[in-house]
Design a protein around this motif. Structure first.
Motif, mmCIF file in Angstrom:
data_model
loop_
_atom_site.group_PDB
_atom_site.id
_atom_site.type_symbol
_atom_site.label_atom_id
_atom_site.label_comp_id
_atom_site.label_asym_id
_atom_site.label_seq_id
_atom_site.Cartn_x
_atom_site.Cartn_y
_atom_site.Cartn_z
ATOM 1 N N CYS A 1 2.502 -0.996 -0.115
ATOM 2 C CA CYS A 1 2.594 0.290 -0.819
ATOM 3 C C CYS A 1 3.317 0.114 -2.154
ATOM 4 O O CYS A 1 2.890 0.660 -3.190
ATOM 5 C CB CYS A 1 3.314 1.325 0.043
ATOM 6 S SG CYS A 1 2.358 1.918 1.455
ATOM 7 N N ILE B 1 2.215 3.199 -4.558
ATOM 8 C CA ILE B 1 2.042 4.459 -3.839
ATOM 9 C C ILE B 1 3.189 4.608 -2.840
ATOM 10 O O ILE B 1 3.686 3.615 -2.296
ATOM 11 C CB ILE B 1 0.683 4.521 -3.103
ATOM 12 C CG1 ILE B 1 0.571 3.380 -2.070
ATOM 13 C CG2 ILE B 1 -0.469 4.446 -4.089
ATOM 14 C CD1 ILE B 1 -0.690 3.454 -1.234
ATOM 15 N N PRO B 2 3.629 5.837 -2.570
ATOM 16 C CA PRO B 2 4.721 6.022 -1.623
ATOM 17 C C PRO B 2 4.247 5.800 -0.191
ATOM 18 O O PRO B 2 3.133 6.209 0.165
ATOM 19 C CB PRO B 2 5.134 7.488 -1.838
ATOM 20 C CG PRO B 2 3.892 8.147 -2.363
ATOM 21 C CD PRO B 2 3.189 7.111 -3.175
ATOM 22 N N PRO B 3 5.041 5.140 0.635
ATOM 23 C CA PRO B 3 4.651 4.964 2.032
ATOM 24 C C PRO B 3 4.632 6.298 2.771
ATOM 25 O O PRO B 3 5.466 7.168 2.518
ATOM 26 C CB PRO B 3 5.727 4.017 2.593
ATOM 27 C CG PRO B 3 6.902 4.203 1.697
ATOM 28 C CD PRO B 3 6.347 4.523 0.342
ATOM 29 N N TYR C 1 3.400 -3.385 5.403
ATOM 30 C CA TYR C 1 2.870 -2.081 4.945
ATOM 31 C C TYR C 1 3.695 -1.552 3.778
ATOM 32 O O TYR C 1 3.143 -1.124 2.757
ATOM 33 C CB TYR C 1 2.881 -1.096 6.112
ATOM 34 C CG TYR C 1 2.710 0.340 5.697
ATOM 35 C CD1 TYR C 1 1.489 0.817 5.221
ATOM 36 C CD2 TYR C 1 3.784 1.232 5.753
ATOM 37 C CE1 TYR C 1 1.342 2.148 4.820
ATOM 38 C CE2 TYR C 1 3.644 2.554 5.360
ATOM 39 C CZ TYR C 1 2.419 3.004 4.892
ATOM 40 O OH TYR C 1 2.276 4.311 4.492
ATOM 41 N N ARG C 2 5.002 -1.576 3.892
ATOM 42 C CA ARG C 2 5.848 -1.028 2.834
ATOM 43 C C ARG C 2 5.769 -1.859 1.554
ATOM 44 O O ARG C 2 5.750 -1.306 0.444
ATOM 45 C CB ARG C 2 7.298 -0.922 3.330
ATOM 46 C CG ARG C 2 7.467 0.151 4.407
ATOM 47 C CD ARG C 2 8.870 0.224 4.937
ATOM 48 N NE ARG C 2 9.012 1.308 5.910
ATOM 49 C CZ ARG C 2 10.067 1.480 6.689
ATOM 50 N NH1 ARG C 2 11.080 0.630 6.616
ATOM 51 N NH2 ARG C 2 10.112 2.497 7.543
ATOM 52 N N LEU D 1 1.118 -1.543 -4.667
ATOM 53 C CA LEU D 1 0.047 -0.669 -5.121
ATOM 54 C C LEU D 1 0.559 0.563 -5.874
ATOM 55 O O LEU D 1 -0.238 1.344 -6.404
ATOM 56 C CB LEU D 1 -0.810 -0.220 -3.943
ATOM 57 C CG LEU D 1 -1.575 -1.339 -3.201
ATOM 58 C CD1 LEU D 1 -2.157 -0.821 -1.912
ATOM 59 C CD2 LEU D 1 -2.669 -1.909 -4.107
ATOM 60 N N LEU E 1 -4.426 -0.928 3.223
ATOM 61 C CA LEU E 1 -3.393 -1.048 2.185
ATOM 62 C C LEU E 1 -2.779 -2.446 2.174
ATOM 63 O O LEU E 1 -2.498 -3.000 1.110
ATOM 64 C CB LEU E 1 -2.313 0.013 2.406
ATOM 65 C CG LEU E 1 -2.744 1.465 2.216
ATOM 66 C CD1 LEU E 1 -1.599 2.408 2.570
ATOM 67 C CD2 LEU E 1 -3.212 1.716 0.788
ATOM 68 N N GLY F 1 -2.850 -4.665 -1.046
ATOM 69 C CA GLY F 1 -1.600 -4.920 -1.762
ATOM 70 C C GLY F 1 -1.061 -6.324 -1.636
ATOM 71 O O GLY F 1 -0.464 -6.851 -2.570
ATOM 72 N N GLU G 1 -5.778 2.668 8.358
ATOM 73 C CA GLU G 1 -5.535 2.874 6.925
ATOM 74 C C GLU G 1 -4.445 1.945 6.411
ATOM 75 O O GLU G 1 -4.518 1.458 5.276
ATOM 76 C CB GLU G 1 -5.174 4.334 6.664
ATOM 77 C CG GLU G 1 -6.310 5.303 6.957
ATOM 78 C CD GLU G 1 -5.921 6.742 6.681
ATOM 79 O OE1 GLU G 1 -4.749 6.990 6.297
ATOM 80 O OE2 GLU G 1 -6.781 7.634 6.838
ATOM 81 N N ASP G 2 -3.427 1.683 7.246
ATOM 82 C CA ASP G 2 -2.369 0.744 6.855
ATOM 83 C C ASP G 2 -2.947 -0.652 6.652
ATOM 84 O O ASP G 2 -2.554 -1.379 5.728
ATOM 85 C CB ASP G 2 -1.275 0.691 7.918
ATOM 86 C CG ASP G 2 -0.559 2.025 8.096
ATOM 87 O OD1 ASP G 2 -0.814 2.940 7.293
ATOM 88 O OD2 ASP G 2 0.254 2.136 9.023
#
Length: 315
Positions: free
Chosen positions: A306, A311-313, A302-303, A309, A243, A247, A239-240
């Motif tokens: 997020c 969205i919170p990590p 990843y962060r 995008l 993202l 992103g 899933e990461d």
């Protein structure tokens, strides 16, 4: 009602909040190879050359800040390193750096640019860089210097940079930390000082990485390492991956993504968009010099994805 805990002393705060930066600098690998004699003597001369450029600028800043009521007490003539570095390089490389104006490493020039930007007129910044360099010289440098001298057969001359005549390192470190704790800074400037120490460590790490690449060779991931990292990312962080390509990779419609490869400069993904495989390459912030840095870059990507995008990590 309970009284709030008193704020941590600045010397304690610096050690605790920059410990990971300090440990990363110590773990660069280049200094360990020097200490063991695993690199040619010219590599040690190269380190001294980079130090010469850095201390030339830092000690110019010290002259500019000597009269400042906040930063001035941290200007100690007995700590001056430039004459010792000049003598070391004259012996090691057969040249006086005052006459030999060869270019510093790009990372060294970035370090000097930061010193010029902040250390000549901002007391908190000068203290941050002064603390990072000289307390390091009086701490780990006291172990590194004798190891280098033994490894390269130096008897006094050639490693004067590590020798502080008339200075007791333990006593001086205690005195220096007392000065830090007695500083009167605003909360904002204290926060800036702590952050600038972390920045100084990052700049130093980049210099050591540049030296390691020059003398050890470019970092390469083995096919086995690439396979292991890709399998971990694809099995545990699928899933990461999605993202990240959405992103940071410009593939907002991706419904799946898998790591297909990586090297020292970036990570490659295969994103799925409408059933079609789309290749995506996302560069690392800086070229990697060790395998352990891959995890940090994956977390950063990843962060940042997020954040892009909105969205919170999750971790």
């Amino acid at each position: 009602m309970t009284l709030a805990d008193p704020p941590a002393r600045l010397s304690v705060r610096l050690r605790s909040e920059t410990r990971s930066d300090h440990d990363e600098a110590q773990g660069s690998g280049f200094l360990d190879r020097l200490a063991s004699g695993g690199l040619p003597r010219a590599a040690y001369a190269d380190l001294a050359t980079q130090h010469w450029f850095l201390y030339e600028t830092l000690e110019q800043a010290a002259a500019a800040m000597a009269g400042d009521p906040v930063a001035g007490p941290f200007v100690f003539p007995e700590l001056t390193r430039l004459p010792a570095l000049t003598a070391d390089l004259t012996l090691l490389a057969g040249r006086d750096p005052h006459q030999d104006r060869r270019s510093p490493l790009p990372a060294t020039e970035r370090y000097r640019a930061r010193l010029r930007e902040v250390a000549f007129d901002r007391p908190w910044a000068f203290i941050a860089h002064h603390y990072t360099r000289y307390l390091g010289d009086l701490s780990g440098g006291q172990y590194l210097g004798p190891a280098i001298a033994k490894a390269y057969g130096l008897n006094g001359a050639g490693h004067r940079f590590f020798v502080f005549d008339g200075v007791s390192p333990p006593a001086f470190r205690a005195r220096y930390r007392s000065l830090l704790d007695d500083l009167t800074l605003s909360a904002a400037d204290e926060d800036r000082l702590v952050a600038e120490v972390s920045e100084a460590y990052r700049l130093n790490i980049a210099v050591l990485a540049g030296l390691k690449e020059r003398w050890v060779g470019a970092f390469e991931l083995t096919p086995e390492a690439v396979e292991q990292i890709a399998r971990h990312m694809n099995d545990d962080h699928a899933e990461d991956n999605v993202l990240i390509v959405r992103g940071l990779g410009g593939v907002g419609a991706a419904t799946a993504a898998r790591v297909s490869g990586l090297d020292a400069d970036g990570m490659e993904f295969e994103a799925t968009v409408d059933g079609i495989a789309v290749p995506v390459r996302i560069p690392f912030r800086e070229r990697l010099t060790e395998r352990r840095q891959v995890r940090g870059e994956a977390v950063r990507m990843y962060r940042e994805a997020c954040a892009a995008l909105g969205i919170p990590p999750a971790h």
